[in-house]
Design an enzyme around this catalytic site. Structure first.
Site, PDB file in Angstrom:
ATOM      1  N   ASN A  91      45.277  39.905  37.408  1.00 12.92           N
ATOM      2  CA  ASN A  91      45.032  40.273  36.015  1.00 12.92           C
ATOM      3  C   ASN A  91      45.473  41.689  35.664  1.00 12.92           C
ATOM      4  OD1 ASN A  91      42.249  38.472  36.873  1.00 12.92           O
ATOM      5  ND2 ASN A  91      43.656  37.688  35.308  1.00 12.92           N
ATOM      6  N   ILE A 140      45.601  45.953  32.087  1.00 14.78           N
ATOM      7  CA  ILE A 140      44.571  45.033  32.567  1.00 14.78           C
ATOM      8  C   ILE A 140      44.294  43.966  31.523  1.00 14.78           C
ATOM      9  CG2 ILE A 140      42.167  44.881  33.335  1.00 14.78           C
ATOM     10  CD1 ILE A 140      42.438  48.043  33.748  1.00 14.78           C
ATOM     11  N   CYS A 141      44.161  42.727  31.986  1.00 15.91           N
ATOM     12  CA  CYS A 141      43.743  41.669  31.070  1.00 15.91           C
ATOM     13  C   CYS A 141      42.280  41.345  31.371  1.00 15.91           C
ATOM     14  CB  CYS A 141      44.609  40.424  31.252  1.00 15.91           C
ATOM     15  SG  CYS A 141      44.148  39.098  30.134  1.00 15.91           S
ATOM     16  N   LEU A 142      41.385  41.867  30.549  1.00 11.19           N
ATOM     17  CA  LEU A 142      39.953  41.611  30.719  1.00 11.19           C
ATOM     18  C   LEU A 142      39.345  41.504  29.327  1.00 11.19           C
ATOM     19  CD1 LEU A 142      37.490  41.428  32.662  1.00 11.19           C
ATOM     20  CD2 LEU A 142      37.256  43.913  32.425  1.00 11.19           C
ATOM     21  N   LEU A 185      48.270  37.880  34.542  1.00  8.79           N
ATOM     22  CA  LEU A 185      49.405  38.701  34.123  1.00  8.79           C
ATOM     23  C   LEU A 185      50.452  38.700  35.231  1.00  8.79           C
ATOM     24  CD1 LEU A 185      47.765  41.893  32.542  1.00  8.79           C
ATOM     25  CD2 LEU A 185      49.190  40.225  31.380  1.00  8.79           C
TER      26      LEU A 185
END
Lengths: 185, 283
Positions: free
Chosen positions: A111, A118-120, A153
């Site tokens: 991620n 960051i993908c959160l 990602l």
């Protein structure tokens, strides 16, 4: 450094309370909203007085809205014994909008992309005004051990995490590189 | 402290940092609204005109709407519109009733329900500004002596979203948002049959995100906590494509107290405004 923490950062036992430090700062922060300054100073004080294990964070020398943080890789994960530096940039309407958080230390993770983005969800549409530096860093620490492989990602990392743990670990160590002090943001 | 955030980007700045900065700025970008957060009272003819070339169902309903409700306030639709309409509407009705004791009682009521924040276990540094914003506004309204000046102060407070300001409308709305969420969490039996899958936790964690819209469950919770005991009714006018020639009206009645006043909210799918009945209009 032109905010009030300068004189107090090495004096935890006699450190002023959050309220006192907020008062100390008044009048020195013309350009930044009073509420964001107060909130970030309170958060800093809490982090200094009772630091959670494996996590630290501190503002940069020039702006209270720009922090550097460190998280330790959780035990029994491929990130064990590694530490990661991150940058946090706070918008002027924080905490009503999320900080921008990036990994500064190169990291191989499903991620996180190769620029450290960051993908959160909590850093995007699931941001809430009760979240703070500590809860963000704790969430990122658990993201290291529990990636969200449904929307990676880094697709290869998601693939290796699920099907080839040995290769995953090898990639993690290959990618990891401790930052020199002068590389910190 | 630098106000632009650029000054610390010296020659060590890498391309990554520039990109990060651009992303940060993009994240902060908010589209320019010409309007206020809460507008002055406007003629409901304007709503009818909005649909002049639109759907016939809306043309008929908006025409009939303006017969009974002469004015409305446009509420900015930024995800906070329902909370903004309710909170503004509640204080406006209390001011219009012209009794200072009602404002004092409302301040007491807020301070009672603030116990929800204390009991939530969330650190007070996170919510003390919200509580303070509400107290400051109510103190201001109480100490202001004339109705017109009170309405002006309320209008100013709700339209103020300047970061440097003391009256911080974001803090007011966030206060209301979390009171509602914690009230629902403390009273799960009362609400669990009305939230998706009966999951209070999922409902509240979604409600707590910064732009989650108010819905009927959160409006009901707001009413139960803050307006019902004040003797204030909530009426929602549903303007949608359902069958009929006029808006569908739904009332939340006060539980015990006699009805002193009504907050009228005009609902169009995804958005709340405030509406005001014409005198002698049927209720």
């Amino acid at each position: 450094m032109d905010y009030a923490m300068e004189d107090t950062q090495n004096s935890a036992p006699g450190a002023p309370t959050a309220h006192e430090s907020a008062k100390l700062s008044s009048g020195t922060t013309q350009a930044t909203a009073q509420s964001v300054t107060k909130r970030l100073q309170s958060e800093l004080m809490t982090l200094m007085l009772s630091p959670p294990p494996g996590i630290s964070a501190f503002p940069s020398a020039t702006s209270l809205l720009s922090w550097t943080a460190t998280i330790a890789g959780p035990e029994r994960t491929p990130y064990e014994n590694l530490t990661f530096k991150l940058s946090l940039e706070f918008p002027s309407n924080y905490p009503y909008a999320a900080p921008t958080v990036l990994f500064r230390t190169p990291i191989y993770h499903p991620n996180v992309d190769f620029s450290g983005r960051i993908c959160l969800d909590i850093l995007k549409d699931k941001w809430s005004a009760v979240l703070n530096v500590q809860s963000v860093l704790l969430s990122l620490q658990s993201l290291l051990g529990e990636p969200n492989n449904a929307s990676p990602l880094n697709g290869q990392a998601a693939e290796f995490w699920d099907h080839n743990p040995t290769e995953f670990k090898r990639q993690v160590l290959l990618r990891h590189k401790d930052l020199e002090d002068d590389e910190e943001c | 402290m630098e106000d632009t955030g650029h000054n610390h980007m010296d020659k060590t700045t890498s391309r990554d940092e520039e990109l990060a900065e651009q992303r940060r700025l993009a994240g902060e970008y908010v589209p320019a609204y010409d309007g206020l957060l809460v507008s002055q009272k406007l003629s409901t003819e304007l709503i009818h005109e909005e649909y002049a070339t639109g759907d016939i169902a809306y043309q008929v309903k908006t025409s009939n709407l303006s017969k009974d409700f002469g004015f409305f306030r446009k509420i900015r639709g930024d995800g906070n519109c329902g909370f903004r309409a309710f909170y503004f509407g509640l204080l406006e009705v209390l001011i219009e009733l012209g009794d200072e004791n009602l404002l004092k009682a409302q301040k007491t009521r807020f301070n009672e329900v603030n116990g929800l924040l204390v009991r939530s276990g969330v650190d007070s540094i996170i919510w003390e500004d919200w509580v303070e914003a509400t107290n400051r506004l109510l103190n201001l309204l109480i100490s202001t002596k004339h109705k017109e000046e009170r309405l002006e102060a309320l209008f100013t407070a709700f339209n103020n979203e300047d970061d440097m300001s003391d009256e911080h409308s974001r803090e007011l709305l966030t206060h209301l948002r979390f009171l509602i969420s914690y009230h629902i969490k403390e009273n799960p039996e009362q609400y669990k049959h009305f939230v998706p899958d009966g999951s209070i936790d999922a409902y509240c964690s979604s409600l707590e995100t910064v732009s989650a819209e108010m819905d009927e469950v959160s409006l009901t919770a707001a009413h139960n906590m803050l307006s019902s005991a004040a003797g204030i009714n909530i009426e929602v006018l549903y303007l949608d494509r359902s069958i009929g020639n006029s808006v569908t009206r739904h009332k939340w009645e006060p539980e015990k107290e006699k009805v002193r006043g009504v907050i009228t909210m005009l609902f169009r799918p995804g958005h709340y405004d405030l509406a005001y009945p014409r005198e002698n209009a049927p209720s």
